[in-house]
Design a protein around this motif. Structure first.
Motif, short mmCIF file in Angstrom:
data_model
loop_
_atom_site.label_atom_id
_atom_site.label_comp_id
_atom_site.label_asym_id
_atom_site.label_seq_id
_atom_site.Cartn_x
_atom_site.Cartn_y
_atom_site.Cartn_z
N ASN A 195 0.82 -1.22 0.00
CA ASN A 195 0.00 0.00 0.00
C ASN A 195 0.85 1.26 0.00
OD1 ASN A 195 -2.23 -1.67 0.08
ND2 ASN A 195 -2.68 -1.33 2.25
N ALA A 196 2.01 1.20 0.66
CA ALA A 196 2.88 2.38 0.76
C ALA A 196 3.91 2.43 -0.37
CB ALA A 196 3.60 2.38 2.11
N HIS A 197 3.86 1.44 -1.27
CA HIS A 197 4.76 1.39 -2.43
C HIS A 197 6.23 1.33 -2.00
CE1 HIS A 197 1.24 2.22 -4.88
NE2 HIS A 197 0.99 3.29 -4.15
N LEU A 198 6.49 0.53 -0.96
CA LEU A 198 7.85 0.40 -0.48
C LEU A 198 8.69 -0.43 -1.44
CD1 LEU A 198 7.34 -0.18 3.36
CD2 LEU A 198 7.42 1.96 2.07
N GLY A 199 10.01 -0.27 -1.33
CA GLY A 199 10.92 -0.95 -2.25
C GLY A 199 10.91 -2.45 -2.11
N LEU A 200 10.85 -2.94 -0.86
CA LEU A 200 10.83 -4.38 -0.61
C LEU A 200 9.94 -4.71 0.57
CD1 LEU A 200 14.59 -5.48 -0.96
CD2 LEU A 200 12.71 -6.13 -2.48
N SER A 201 9.23 -5.83 0.46
CA SER A 201 8.42 -6.34 1.56
C SER A 201 8.87 -7.77 1.83
CB SER A 201 6.93 -6.31 1.21
OG SER A 201 6.49 -4.99 0.98
N VAL A 202 9.34 -8.01 3.06
CA VAL A 202 9.92 -9.31 3.41
C VAL A 202 9.12 -9.95 4.54
CG1 VAL A 202 11.97 -10.50 4.27
CG2 VAL A 202 12.22 -8.55 2.70
N ALA A 203 8.68 -11.17 4.32
CA ALA A 203 7.93 -11.92 5.33
C ALA A 203 8.86 -12.89 6.05
CB ALA A 203 6.79 -12.70 4.67
N VAL A 204 8.60 -13.07 7.35
CA VAL A 204 9.37 -14.03 8.15
C VAL A 204 8.41 -15.00 8.83
CG1 VAL A 204 11.32 -12.47 8.51
CG2 VAL A 204 9.42 -12.45 10.13
N LEU A 205 8.94 -16.17 9.18
CA LEU A 205 8.10 -17.25 9.69
C LEU A 205 8.30 -17.48 11.18
CD1 LEU A 205 8.56 -19.74 6.71
CD2 LEU A 205 6.73 -18.07 7.08
N THR A 206 8.67 -16.43 11.91
CA THR A 206 8.87 -16.54 13.36
C THR A 206 7.66 -16.08 14.14
OG1 THR A 206 10.11 -14.47 13.09
CG2 THR A 206 11.40 -16.44 13.48
N GLY A 207 6.57 -15.80 13.44
CA GLY A 207 5.37 -15.30 14.11
C GLY A 207 4.14 -16.12 13.79
N VAL A 208 3.03 -15.44 13.55
CA VAL A 208 1.75 -16.12 13.39
C VAL A 208 1.35 -16.32 11.94
CG1 VAL A 208 0.90 -15.29 15.60
CG2 VAL A 208 0.49 -13.92 13.55
N GLY A 209 2.06 -15.69 11.01
CA GLY A 209 1.68 -15.80 9.61
C GLY A 209 2.09 -17.13 9.01
N LEU A 210 1.30 -17.61 8.08
CA LEU A 210 1.59 -18.85 7.37
C LEU A 210 2.23 -18.52 6.02
CD1 LEU A 210 -1.80 -20.69 8.02
CD2 LEU A 210 0.35 -20.94 9.30
N GLU A 211 3.16 -19.37 5.59
CA GLU A 211 3.91 -19.09 4.36
C GLU A 211 2.98 -18.86 3.17
OE1 GLU A 211 7.81 -20.72 1.91
OE2 GLU A 211 7.00 -21.88 3.62
N GLU A 212 1.89 -19.62 3.11
CA GLU A 212 0.99 -19.49 1.96
C GLU A 212 0.24 -18.16 1.94
OE1 GLU A 212 -0.95 -22.56 4.84
OE2 GLU A 212 1.08 -22.03 4.15
N GLU A 213 0.26 -17.42 3.06
CA GLU A 213 -0.39 -16.11 3.10
C GLU A 213 0.44 -15.03 2.41
OE1 GLU A 213 -2.43 -14.95 6.92
OE2 GLU A 213 -1.10 -16.52 7.68
N PHE A 214 1.72 -15.30 2.22
CA PHE A 214 2.64 -14.24 1.82
C PHE A 214 2.83 -14.17 0.31
CE2 PHE A 214 4.39 -15.23 6.22
CZ PHE A 214 3.73 -14.17 6.81
N THR A 215 1.73 -14.20 -0.42
CA THR A 215 1.81 -14.17 -1.88
C THR A 215 2.31 -12.82 -2.41
OG1 THR A 215 -0.53 -13.54 -1.96
CG2 THR A 215 -0.01 -15.89 -2.13
#
Length: 229
Positions: free
Chosen positions: A192-212
């Motif tokens: 939404n903020a048009h940032l240069g990079l968005s990086v997901a990590v798997l040390t929290g509550v998100g599931l890998e398949e959510e990070f499309t």
């Protein structure tokens, strides 16, 4: 990249179970408060992502923003429960006892990034008090140039306006900013903020398949060193 913004819970520290306790208590309190309006309590718990007394990963109570949770509460109760939910949530947040277990190696990673000239920040859905407790407990305050927390009635991730404290006070273009987080909301904030990079990590509550929508998905935030190098 000039700036790297980190989510706190689930990114710098392993996801704080005290948030789960708050979520469960909020749902229980909601069920008690509006029981007369709820036709099927068991179904309502499942709808909110609570099964057998546990919040399930990838559900609204695990990784949704407060306004998303409140929207679900309103739908279940068949009426506007916004004020009640906001007040009760804030009370529970103010009363919580936080857990601050750092992801292994994160201090070394922050140290490396700082020495390499990157400016670092935190953008979290926790309150100002919660962030201050975290920084005091971990002694990491000196690494961060900006800390963005969420107060009552403030915008939340993934609303791009949550990053206004960065863009209004520092001369930096969105494409020169990276965000690192453990939920789809963190990644959507970057989009939404048009940032240069968005990086997901798997040390929290998100599931890998959510990070499309993530540019990268890593086991921990320490791995961002790979793409920077």
């Amino acid at each position: 990249m000039e700036w790297i913004l980190f989510d706190k819970d689930g990114t710098l520290i392993y996801f704080d179970r005290s948030w789960m306790k708050i979520g469960l208590q909020l749902v229980d309190d909601f069920m008690d408060e509006y029981r007369e309006n709820i036709n099927d309590v068991d179904r309502a718990y499942r709808q909110l992502g609570v099964i057998d007394g546990e919040i399930q990963p990838g559900t609204i109570m695990a990784s949704g923003a407060l306004d998303e949770m409140i929207k679900a509460f309103c739908e279940i109760a068949g009426q506007d429960v916004t004020q009640w939910a906001q007040r009760r949530s804030q009370t529970l947040v103010d009363q919580r006892v936080p857990e601050n277990i750092l992801v292994e190696g994160i201090t070394d990673t922050l140290d490396t990034l700082k020495k390499d000239g990157y400016r670092l920040g935190i953008v979290t859905s926790d309150s100002k008090v919660g962030v201050e407790q975290f920084l005091e407990a971990t002694q990491l305050e000196h690494y961060f140039d900006v800390v963005i927390s969420t107060e009552a009635d403030a915008v939340e991730k993934p609303n791009a306006e949550v990053l206004n404290p960065l863009f209004h006070h520092y001369d930096v273009a969105p494409q020169d900013v990276m965000i690192v987080g453990d939920t789809a909301n963190d990644i959507q904030t970057g989009v939404n903020a048009h940032l240069g990079l968005s990086v997901a990590v798997l040390t929290g509550v998100g599931l890998e398949e959510e990070f499309t929508k993530a540019d990268y998905v890593f086991e921990t935030a320490n791995e961002i060193i790979k793409i920077i190098k």
